[in-house]
Design an enzyme around this catalytic site. Structure first.
Site, PDB file in Angstrom:
ATOM      1  CG  ASP A 192    -111.527  23.772 -69.903  1.00  0.00           C
ATOM      2  OD1 ASP A 192    -112.544  23.110 -69.602  1.00  0.00           O
ATOM      3  OD2 ASP A 192    -111.304  24.192 -71.053  1.00  0.00           O
ATOM      4  CG  ASP A 252    -116.850  20.550 -74.320  1.00  0.00           C
ATOM      5  OD1 ASP A 252    -117.484  21.028 -73.370  1.00  0.00           O
ATOM      6  OD2 ASP A 252    -115.696  20.910 -74.640  1.00  0.00           O
TER       7      ASP A 252
HETATM    8  C1  GLA Z   1    -113.796  22.886 -73.433  1.00  0.00           C
HETATM    9  C2  GLA Z   1    -113.390  21.611 -72.714  1.00  0.00           C
HETATM   10  C3  GLA Z   1    -111.924  21.346 -72.961  1.00  0.00           C
HETATM   11  C4  GLA Z   1    -111.663  21.241 -74.465  1.00  0.00           C
HETATM   12  C5  GLA Z   1    -112.137  22.500 -75.162  1.00  0.00           C
HETATM   13  C6  GLA Z   1    -112.076  22.355 -76.676  1.00  0.00           C
HETATM   14  O1  GLA Z   1    -113.173  24.007 -72.881  1.00  0.00           O
HETATM   15  O2  GLA Z   1    -113.660  21.687 -71.346  1.00  0.00           O
HETATM   16  O3  GLA Z   1    -111.517  20.155 -72.318  1.00  0.00           O
HETATM   17  O4  GLA Z   1    -112.333  20.111 -74.959  1.00  0.00           O
HETATM   18  O5  GLA Z   1    -113.483  22.806 -74.816  1.00  0.00           O
HETATM   19  O6  GLA Z   1    -112.591  23.457 -77.341  1.00  0.00           O
END
Ligand code: GLA
Length: 498
Positions: A323, A263
């Site tokens: 997200d 990520d």
């Molecule tokens: C980002 C990702 C999410 C999750 C969060 C965790 O926002 O896109 O899917 O993994 O981080 O902190």
């Protein structure tokens, strides 16, 4: 010395030494799992002006504007994030020898942090390591169909633990999910602890022994996934893999990890979007070198046209969006805007419109059926995000509809394209490996509706010999040149057509 002390005593908050904001301040926030999040406020106060930097969780801001002084101040801070600028506002004041400071986010004051004076340089962003030159990472041979499994984030976020993961594994091994293909149990952010003296990443108190947990999950006939970031910190502010890529890949392999979600998060402070491919390539190479088959899931929110280079960086999937949230609006906005990306997906490398929210409570069953159907039409990874230990049968039936899953997992790996649209209704068509087709007719309106579509309008040359309704799980009597259906509000009908 005496004079300075005297000034401070009679006039706290005035321009005396002790009341100056100048310095490097550190707020330690224990996350409750043994990990301590540290935020740094490296400030300089000159007259009525405060400058400096703020480093917190995944962000590293530069103060761009200030009002007030040590008795009470407001800082506006900004940072570049890809092509966008991100801003934050902090309010604080000196209280004795402590800096009390809080972020004002969308006009809501967040919980106050208490910062102490820290050494100069402590908490500074690490020096930038230039990204490697580009090459094509060898295909790892995994994910010939879209990955299926479960991930902790949508439901559990920072509360995920060894005990929860074991419980999820127990349930998935016995509730039909594993046998329907949901194989990967993926731990998302907040498992991380501090590194040891040799730089080896350790798990925090919520995960006493990752290798034992992996063994347990493997013992259930399942696979296990983990999460990290190419930046120094993850999005939740935990330890990332920056400058430890090969070491972490080896650690994950030694624990028995089968899947890595990687990520972007704080990498935004060190690299431009145009450097993402090289940065992801680094971990792609590291995973191959670690010698264990590990599915590589890229998460950088669909920036920099990742679908064009994701496979070259070694990625088995890449997020195409920000997200998801457990609302119809979020799911609809993401799911129905994936049409153009279809051609980029195929065996070994998939578009990932983010994890499933099915069963988390924010949508109706009809909406969750739409979610499941649309993701399956798109050949998206099917990563459940609910508490599968306690889901009602209606939700299990949505997640474990094998005929819908078979569409998602079709070996040709060709995502659906939008074939027809009229008002709030639309049809998507997906070619299948055996020459059949999947057709999904969606009703995005808030009222149920009867829809009639001609086969010719969907691109079919003739009238199909067979039509099967995959949610009703029955064959449908054909009605000539058109097909008709009643579709619930925000609902869907999915047919397999020969
Ligand atoms: C980002 C990702 C999410 C999750 C969060 C965790 O926002 O896109 O899917 O993994 O981080 O902190």
């Amino acid at each position: 010395m005496k004079v300075i002390a005297f000034v401070w005593l009679v006039a706290p908050g005035a321009a005396g030494f002790a009341a100056d904001l100048t310095g490097n301040w550190m707020a330690a926030q224990p996350a409750g799992d043994g990990y301590i999040r540290r935020s740094y406020f490296n400030l300089k106060q000159e007259g009525a002006r405060i400058t400096g930097t703020i480093r917190t969780r995944q962000f590293h801001y530069t103060v761009s504007d200030s009002t007030g002084g040590s008795d009470g101040f407001t800082l506006t801070a900004a940072m570049k994030d890809g092509n966008a600028e991100r801003r934050a506002v902090y309010e604080g004041r000196l209280v004795g020898e402590e800096l009390h400071i809080a972020e004002r986010r969308n006009s809501v004051l967040q919980p106050e942090m208490v910062a102490q004076r820290a050494r100069a340089g402590e908490g500074a962003m690490p020096p930038r390591i230039p990204p490697p030159t580009l090459h094509k990472v060898r295909d790892n041979g995994l994910a010939r169909t879209p990955p299926m499994g479960w991930n902790s984030w949508n439901k559990f976020a920072g509360t995920v633990s060894d005990q929860i993961v074991r419980g999820i594994a127990d349930s998935m091994a016995s509730n039909g999910m594993r046998d329907a293909g949901y194989i990967y149990i993926n731990i998302d952010d907040t498992w991380e602890g501090e590194r040891d003296a040799h730089g080896n990443i350790r798990s925090n108190n919520k995960f006493p022994d990752m290798k034992m947990l992996a063994d347990y999950v493997h013992g259930k006939g399942l696979k296990i996934g983990i999460y990290s970031s190419p930046g120094p910190n993850t999005c939740a502010g935990y330890e990332g893999s920056y400058a430890h890529e090969e070491q972490d890949a080896r650690t994950f392999a030694s624990w028995g990890i089968d899947y890595l979600k990687y990520d972007w998060c704080s990498a935004r402070n060190l690299y431009k979007d145009g450097e993402m491919q090289a940065v992801y390539q680094k971990m792609g190479d590291a995973l191959l070198a670690a010698g264990r088959p590990i599915v590589y899931s890229l998460c950088q929110y669909g920036r920099a046209d990742v679908w064009r280079w994701g496979p070259d960086a070694g990625g088995n999937s890449w997020r195409t969006t920000g997200d998801i949230r457990d609302t119809w609006e979020s799911m609809e906005r993401i799911g129905f805007t994936q049409d153009d990306l279809g051609p980029y997906a195929g065996p070994g490398h998939w578009n990932d419109p983010d994890m499933l929210e099915i069963g988390n409570g924010g949508m109706s069953d009809a909406e969750y059926r739409t979610h499941m159907s649309l993701w399956s039409m798109l050949a998206a990874p099917l990563i459940a995000g609910n508490d599968v230990r306690s889901m009602p049968q209606t939700i299990a039936d949505i997640l474990v509809n094998r005929e819908v899953i078979a569409i998602d997992q079709d070996s040709a790996g060709k995502p659906a394209r939008r074939a027809w649209r009229s008002g709030h209704q639309e049809a998507w068509v997906r070619p299948l490996a055996n020459g059949e087709w999947a057709v999904a007719l969606f009703n995005r309106a808030t009222d149920p509706i009867g829809v009639v579509v001609k086969w010719a309008d969907l691109g079919f040359a003739g009238v199909p010999a067979m039509v099967r309704d995959l949610w009703a799980q029955r064959d449908v009597a054909l009605q000539g040149a058109a097909i008709q259906a009643m579709i619930p509000a925000h609902g869907v009908v999915v047919w397999r057509v020969r």
